[in-house]
Scaffold this motif. Structure first.
Motif, mmCIF file in Angstrom:
data_model
loop_
_atom_site.group_PDB
_atom_site.id
_atom_site.type_symbol
_atom_site.label_atom_id
_atom_site.label_comp_id
_atom_site.label_asym_id
_atom_site.label_seq_id
_atom_site.Cartn_x
_atom_site.Cartn_y
_atom_site.Cartn_z
ATOM 1 N N LEU A 288 10.823 7.348 10.550
ATOM 2 C CA LEU A 288 9.729 8.317 10.499
ATOM 3 C C LEU A 288 8.391 7.601 10.351
ATOM 4 O O LEU A 288 7.412 7.939 11.034
ATOM 5 C CB LEU A 288 9.952 9.299 9.354
ATOM 6 C CG LEU A 288 8.838 10.335 9.134
ATOM 7 C CD1 LEU A 288 8.601 11.156 10.400
ATOM 8 C CD2 LEU A 288 9.172 11.240 7.954
ATOM 9 N N PHE A 289 8.327 6.608 9.452
ATOM 10 C CA PHE A 289 7.085 5.860 9.268
ATOM 11 C C PHE A 289 6.712 5.118 10.550
ATOM 12 O O PHE A 289 5.539 5.072 10.935
ATOM 13 C CB PHE A 289 7.236 4.878 8.101
ATOM 14 C CG PHE A 289 5.959 4.176 7.739
ATOM 15 C CD1 PHE A 289 4.977 4.819 7.004
ATOM 16 C CD2 PHE A 289 5.727 2.866 8.133
ATOM 17 C CE1 PHE A 289 3.796 4.180 6.666
ATOM 18 C CE2 PHE A 289 4.548 2.215 7.801
ATOM 19 C CZ PHE A 289 3.583 2.874 7.058
ATOM 20 N N GLU A 290 7.696 4.560 11.213
ATOM 21 C CA GLU A 290 7.442 3.866 12.477
ATOM 22 C C GLU A 290 6.868 4.824 13.512
ATOM 23 O O GLU A 290 5.917 4.498 14.232
ATOM 24 C CB GLU A 290 8.730 3.236 12.987
ATOM 25 C CG GLU A 290 8.569 2.467 14.289
ATOM 26 C CD GLU A 290 9.867 1.854 14.760
ATOM 27 O OE1 GLU A 290 9.830 1.070 15.733
ATOM 28 O OE2 GLU A 290 10.937 2.152 14.179
ATOM 29 N N LEU A 291 7.430 6.016 13.591
ATOM 30 C CA LEU A 291 6.954 7.018 14.535
ATOM 31 C C LEU A 291 5.525 7.437 14.207
ATOM 32 O O LEU A 291 4.677 7.552 15.114
ATOM 33 C CB LEU A 291 7.878 8.230 14.517
ATOM 34 C CG LEU A 291 7.463 9.425 15.412
ATOM 35 C CD1 LEU A 291 7.415 8.991 16.868
ATOM 36 C CD2 LEU A 291 8.416 10.598 15.227
ATOM 37 N N LEU A 292 5.228 7.650 12.944
ATOM 38 C CA LEU A 292 3.889 8.038 12.528
ATOM 39 C C LEU A 292 2.873 6.941 12.879
ATOM 40 O O LEU A 292 1.746 7.239 13.295
ATOM 41 C CB LEU A 292 3.855 8.325 11.031
ATOM 42 C CG LEU A 292 4.616 9.594 10.585
ATOM 43 C CD1 LEU A 292 4.664 9.672 9.065
ATOM 44 C CD2 LEU A 292 3.962 10.849 11.167
ATOM 45 N N VAL B 139 10.882 -0.863 1.129
ATOM 46 C CA VAL B 139 9.619 -0.359 1.660
ATOM 47 C C VAL B 139 9.864 0.250 3.038
ATOM 48 O O VAL B 139 10.858 -0.041 3.700
ATOM 49 C CB VAL B 139 8.557 -1.475 1.765
ATOM 50 C CG1 VAL B 139 8.108 -1.931 0.389
ATOM 51 C CG2 VAL B 139 9.079 -2.660 2.570
ATOM 52 N N ALA B 140 8.925 1.099 3.467
ATOM 53 C CA ALA B 140 9.048 1.730 4.781
ATOM 54 C C ALA B 140 8.878 0.721 5.905
ATOM 55 O O ALA B 140 9.510 0.834 6.951
ATOM 56 C CB ALA B 140 8.028 2.854 4.919
ATOM 57 N N SER B 141 8.004 -0.262 5.687
ATOM 58 C CA SER B 141 7.841 -1.313 6.685
ATOM 59 C C SER B 141 7.302 -2.563 6.014
ATOM 60 O O SER B 141 6.701 -2.518 4.936
ATOM 61 C CB SER B 141 6.919 -0.869 7.821
ATOM 62 O OG SER B 141 5.560 -0.876 7.416
ATOM 63 N N PHE B 142 7.502 -3.688 6.691
ATOM 64 C CA PHE B 142 7.052 -5.000 6.213
ATOM 65 C C PHE B 142 6.357 -5.678 7.371
ATOM 66 O O PHE B 142 6.918 -5.807 8.463
ATOM 67 C CB PHE B 142 8.259 -5.827 5.765
ATOM 68 C CG PHE B 142 7.938 -7.243 5.349
ATOM 69 C CD1 PHE B 142 7.811 -7.577 4.017
ATOM 70 C CD2 PHE B 142 7.795 -8.255 6.308
ATOM 71 C CE1 PHE B 142 7.524 -8.880 3.632
ATOM 72 C CE2 PHE B 142 7.515 -9.559 5.927
ATOM 73 C CZ PHE B 142 7.379 -9.873 4.591
ATOM 74 N N LYS B 143 5.115 -6.126 7.149
ATOM 75 C CA LYS B 143 4.366 -6.831 8.185
ATOM 76 C C LYS B 143 3.595 -7.967 7.532
ATOM 77 O O LYS B 143 2.813 -7.736 6.606
ATOM 78 C CB LYS B 143 3.373 -5.898 8.899
ATOM 79 C CG LYS B 143 4.032 -4.771 9.677
ATOM 80 C CD LYS B 143 2.975 -3.878 10.325
ATOM 81 C CE LYS B 143 3.615 -2.725 11.089
ATOM 82 N NZ LYS B 143 2.587 -1.854 11.705
ATOM 83 N N GLN B 144 3.817 -9.177 8.026
ATOM 84 C CA GLN B 144 3.096 -10.331 7.499
ATOM 85 C C GLN B 144 2.825 -11.342 8.607
ATOM 86 O O GLN B 144 3.641 -11.511 9.518
ATOM 87 C CB GLN B 144 3.899 -11.041 6.404
ATOM 88 C CG GLN B 144 3.662 -10.525 5.012
ATOM 89 C CD GLN B 144 4.179 -11.490 3.955
ATOM 90 O OE1 GLN B 144 4.973 -12.378 4.217
ATOM 91 N NE2 GLN B 144 3.721 -11.299 2.727
ATOM 92 N N ASN B 145 1.682 -12.012 8.493
ATOM 93 C CA ASN B 145 1.410 -13.213 9.273
ATOM 94 C C ASN B 145 1.822 -14.406 8.427
ATOM 95 O O ASN B 145 1.268 -14.605 7.340
ATOM 96 C CB ASN B 145 -0.082 -13.338 9.605
ATOM 97 C CG ASN B 145 -0.571 -12.237 10.519
ATOM 98 O OD1 ASN B 145 0.180 -11.717 11.336
ATOM 99 N ND2 ASN B 145 -1.841 -11.886 10.393
ATOM 100 N N LYS C 188 0.854 -1.181 0.000
ATOM 101 C CA LYS C 188 0.000 0.000 0.000
ATOM 102 C C LYS C 188 0.893 1.235 0.000
ATOM 103 O O LYS C 188 2.085 1.166 0.307
ATOM 104 C CB LYS C 188 -0.920 0.001 1.221
ATOM 105 C CG LYS C 188 -1.928 -1.131 1.238
ATOM 106 C CD LYS C 188 -2.896 -1.019 2.395
ATOM 107 C CE LYS C 188 -3.926 0.056 2.168
ATOM 108 N NZ LYS C 188 -4.981 0.061 3.214
ATOM 109 N N GLN C 189 0.279 2.365 -0.322
ATOM 110 C CA GLN C 189 0.989 3.639 -0.347
ATOM 111 C C GLN C 189 0.299 4.615 0.590
ATOM 112 O O GLN C 189 -0.934 4.756 0.567
ATOM 113 C CB GLN C 189 1.005 4.211 -1.769
ATOM 114 C CG GLN C 189 1.916 5.410 -1.961
ATOM 115 C CD GLN C 189 3.360 5.026 -2.194
ATOM 116 O OE1 GLN C 189 3.654 3.938 -2.674
ATOM 117 N NE2 GLN C 189 4.281 5.924 -1.864
ATOM 118 N N LYS C 190 1.070 5.259 1.444
ATOM 119 C CA LYS C 190 0.554 6.300 2.322
ATOM 120 C C LYS C 190 1.488 7.503 2.205
ATOM 121 O O LYS C 190 2.611 7.487 2.726
ATOM 122 C CB LYS C 190 0.493 5.812 3.768
ATOM 123 C CG LYS C 190 -0.135 6.809 4.734
ATOM 124 C CD LYS C 190 -0.127 6.276 6.162
ATOM 125 C CE LYS C 190 -0.987 5.051 6.320
ATOM 126 N NZ LYS C 190 -1.022 4.576 7.732
ATOM 127 N N GLY C 191 1.022 8.533 1.507
ATOM 128 C CA GLY C 191 1.902 9.674 1.255
ATOM 129 C C GLY C 191 3.123 9.211 0.490
ATOM 130 O O GLY C 191 3.013 8.502 -0.515
#
Length: 312
Positions: free
Chosen positions: A303-307, A101-107, A55-58
């Motif tokens: 920064l993404f983590e902080l947001l 990517v700014a972050s990676f999250k998966q189950n 996904k894209q956020k800003g």
């Protein structure tokens, strides 16, 4: 050939790709983002894959879980599982191809028990639990493991409702979202999203709807079962808050188990994970076995983590 096209060919012959990782399923769930895949080869043959949803956020692009997708993660062909040096090699090849990517999250799938190559690349992990019934084809054995309270609820519910499959998707959605309204939560998906998923599952012959209906034609509870070649998944359920006392939700869970055993001939039923105490107690009373799975994540942007933390 592009990776997604090669992955499509791979899924046609791989023996047990979970339904959540099938290209047609990801196509149906990718609203609000896009899915892609990285592949690992042995002697020019694809033997491992890692699909992911972006996904894209800003200015930030990030990997997360799409709606209706409980698990993703690396998939390895059966002959390469359990042989740690090869598992590590293939997983490292997959990780190396992931986009920035700014972050990676998966189950990860519950069948994935080795996340060490991700640890070596500074990913982090939390263990969650799902609840599974095994040896499902022996339904008498499964029934013997069901608690007396559950058996009583099923018996009482049968006196008040009947189970049907032919009500509309709109009616299912209405009852399903009542459960969220009761908790003061927004529905996590829209009716068009659900319709899109259902159309894909129906075309694949991989879903069944369950409705518990009384003599006044009121729908007490609903359940939505999906499956792949190895496992049936209790994907969605819901109750009318004013009719919950009938125990129809428990009855539908049992009917879904029976359907997976007697109609589908599958050997595993997955209630899907929940860390909530009340839900856990009911799953265990059905005789389901606590089964761990990995939530794996990594932040590449502070920064993404902080947001994200500020948003909570």
């Amino acid at each position: 050939m592009l990776p997604k096209a090669r992955y499509l060919d791979f899924c046609r012959t791989a023996p047990d790709v979970p339904v959540f990782a099938q290209p047609w399923y990801l196509d149906a769930c990718a609203e609000g983002g896009t899915w892609d895949v990285v592949l690992a080869e042995k002697q020019g043959r694809v033997v491992a894959a890692l699909p992911f949803f972006q996904k894209q956020k800003g200015p930030f692009r990030y990997v997360t879980m799409p709606p209706f997708v409980k698990w993703l993660g690396p998939y390895l062909l059966p002959e390469f599982r359990g042989r740690l040096p090869i598992e590590h090699e293939l997983m490292q090849a997959l990780i190396a191809q992931l986009p920035p990517v700014a972050s990676f999250k998966q189950n990860f799938y519950p069948t994935i028990t080795n996340w060490l190559p991700f640890y070596w690349q500074q990913f982090r992990q939390t263990t969650y639990y799902t609840y599974r019934l095994h040896q499902l084809r022996d339904l008498a054995r499964v029934a013997a493991g069901v608690g007396t309270g559950i058996r009583r609820d099923i018996r009482l519910a049968r006196q008040q409702v009947r189970v049907v499959h032919d009500r509309s998707l709109n009616e299912f959605y209405r009852v399903n979202t009542l459960s969220f309204q009761r908790q003061g939560l927004p529905a996590p998906y829209s009716l068009p999203q659900f319709q899109r998923l259902d159309a894909a599952l129906a075309a694949a012959g991989s879903r069944q709807l369950f409705f518990a209906v009384d003599e006044q034609d009121r729908v007490h509870s609903v359940a939505y079962l999906i499956w792949d070649s190895t496992t049936a998944y209790f994907l969605l359920a819901g109750d009318d808050p004013g009719l919950r006392a009938s125990g129809a939700g428990v009855l539908l869970a049992w009917e879904a188990i029976r359907y997976a055993s007697e109609v589908l001939g599958l050997d595993c039923f997955d209630f899907e994970g929940s860390m909530l105490p009340g839900v856990e107690r009911i799953r265990v009373r059905f005789g389901a076995v606590q089964t761990p799975y990995f939530y794996v994540w990594k932040h590449n942007s502070r920064l993404f983590e902080l947001l994200e933390k500020l948003k909570r």
